[in-house]
Enzyme design. Structure first.
Site, PDB file in Angstrom:
ATOM      1  CG  HIS A   1      -2.158   0.827   1.089  1.00  0.00           C
ATOM      2  ND1 HIS A   1      -2.121   2.198   1.223  1.00  0.00           N
ATOM      3  CD2 HIS A   1      -3.449   0.508   0.863  1.00  0.00           C
ATOM      4  CE1 HIS A   1      -3.354   2.694   1.100  1.00  0.00           C
ATOM      5  NE2 HIS A   1      -4.179   1.678   0.878  1.00  0.00           N
TER       6      HIS A   1
ATOM      7  CD  GLU B   1      -4.166  -0.114  -2.523  1.00  0.00           C
ATOM      8  OE1 GLU B   1      -4.642  -1.032  -1.815  1.00  0.00           O
ATOM      9  OE2 GLU B   1      -4.657   1.027  -2.570  1.00  0.00           O
TER      10      GLU B   1
END
Length: 318
Positions: free
Chosen positions: A162, A282
Site C-alpha cells: 500500500h 495496489e
C-alpha cells in the site's frame, strides 16, 4: 518495541528503506539527472509509521481492500471478520498485519525477507497463516516485492503493498497515469463492488474520465478509488501500469501477475499529509470476491501457496 529499518542499495545509487513494522516500504530514493529524489509519500520521522492510519507503505491483509459486511459463508459456516470501516472489513480488519512487527528472516545489501505468523482466528480469519515478504532491489533499478503465504486451514488470502507514490512531486495530481485495463468494478457509495464490470469508456464512467489506456493527467480524476481489471488474464508477469513525472523526468513501470489493481489517489489523506499527496497502485485479486461467485476465488487450501509478485521499475524519461 522499536522498529528496525533495513536499507537496500544498488551500484547506481538507488536506495530502498524497509521497516519490520508492517513490512513497510518506507522510502525509495532514485538517482535522476536532477539529483537523487524520493519517489514515495512518506513520514518525515520514521517513528510516525508506528501510529500510521493510512497504511503508508504497508503490507495489507490477510485480505486487502474490502469484504462487504465483513462476512463470508462457506460450506455451511458463516465467518464474521473484523469490521473496521463501518460494517465492512478493510485491509484485514482492526490491528491487522500492517500494525505488527515482522521477523527479519534474511537480509543482504540488496534484499530482505520478512515473515509473520497470523494465528488461527486472527480478526476472525481461519487457519494459522505464515506470510513471507521479500523486497529485492536489482542493478537495473527494479524493486521486486514478492508476497507468499501458506495456511493449515482453508482460508481467504489476498495481500498487497500500500505504498503512496508521488515521484518527487508535491502532489500526485501532477502525475500522468496509464493502466492496461478496459474495465473497472462498479461500486456503491460504501466502496463495496456491485459485482458488475464497466468498460472504462462506458457512458456511466465517461464523466469520471477513468479511461487510462493512454496516459492521462491525474488532475482530471480527483475521485479515483477504484479497482481496474487488467486487459489480459494473469499469464505470469506483465506490464500493467505506468506512472510519470514529466517535471522530474521519471517513469515508474508496474509489472504484476494479478487480475487487477486498486488505484487510490489519496483524496482523504490528512495531517501530516494533505489530500492527493500520493497515489496508490495496489495489485491484488478482486475486492470482495468472497461475496461474488463470478470473481476468481481467493480461498487457499493447506496444500496450496498464495503468491503475489509485483515489480516497480524506475527509469528516466528520454
Amino acid at each position: 518495541m522499536k522498529q528496525t529499518l533495513i536499507t537496500l542499495k544498488n551500484n547506481n545509487g538507488m536506495q530502498v528503506v524497509v521497516s519490520d513494522f508492517g513490512a513497510r516500504l518506507c522510502s525509495i530514493i532514485f538517482p535522476t539527472c536532477h539529483g537523487s529524489k524520493e519517489m514515495l509519500m512518506r513520514y518525515q520521522n520514521e517513528s510516525q509509521f508506528v501510529d500510521d492510519i493510512f497504511y503508508v507503505g504497508a503490507i495489507c491483509g490477510r485480505v486487502a481492500n474490502r469484504i462487504g459486511r465483513g462476512r463470508f459463508s462457506y460450506d455451511g459456516q458463516t465467518y464474521q471478520y473484523s469490521q473496521n470501516e463501518g460494517e465492512h472489513c478493510l485491509h484485514g480488519g482492526a490491528q491487522s498485519i500492517d500494525k505488527r512487527f515482522w521477523h527479519i528472516a534474511e537480509k543482504s545489501h540488496s534484499s530482505v525477507m520478512l515473515t509473520l505468523c497470523s494465528p488461527d482466528g486472527d480478526n476472525g480469519f481461519a487457519g494459522n497463516v505464515i506470510i513471507q515478504v521479500i523486497y529485492r532491489l536489482s542493478e537495473d533499478n527494479k524493486l521486486e516485492i514478492e508476497i507468499c503465504a501458506n495456511t493449515d486451514k482453508i482460508t481467504p488470502l489476498n495481500l498487497t503493498n500500500h505504498a503512496y507514490f508521488n515521484l518527487a512531486e508535491r502532489s500526485a495530481l501532477a502525475l500522468e497515469l496509464c493502466i492496461d485495463a478496459e474495465s473497472v468494478l462498479e461500486k456503491g457509495a460504501d466502496n463495496i463492488p456491485s459485482g458488475k464490470l464497466l468498460r472504462v469508456d462506458n457512458s456511466e464512467l465517461a464523466a469520471l474520465r477513468f479511461d487510462f489506456r493512454e496516459p492521462k493527467s491525474l488532475q482530471q480524476t480527483k475521485d479515483l478509488d477504484h479497482y481496474f481489471v487488467f486487459h489480459k488474464a494473469p499469464q505470469g508477469m506483465r506490464l500493467v501500469a505506468q506512472l510519470v513525472s514529466k517535471s522530474n523526468g521519471v517513469r515508474m513501470s508496474v509489472f504484476s501477475d494479478q487480475n487487477g489493481l486498486q488505484c487510490y489517489i489519496g483524496r482523504f489523506l490528512s495531517s501530516p499529509f494533505g489530500p492527493y499527496s500520493g497515489v496508490c497502485l495496489e495489485p491484488h485479486d478482486y475486492p470482495d470476491s468472497l461475496n461474488h461467485e463470478q470473481f476468481d476465488s481467493i480461498l487457499v487450501q493447506p496444500e496450496q501457496q498464495y503468491k503475489n509478485t509485483m515489480v516497480l521499475s524506475f527509469t528516466e524519461l528520454d
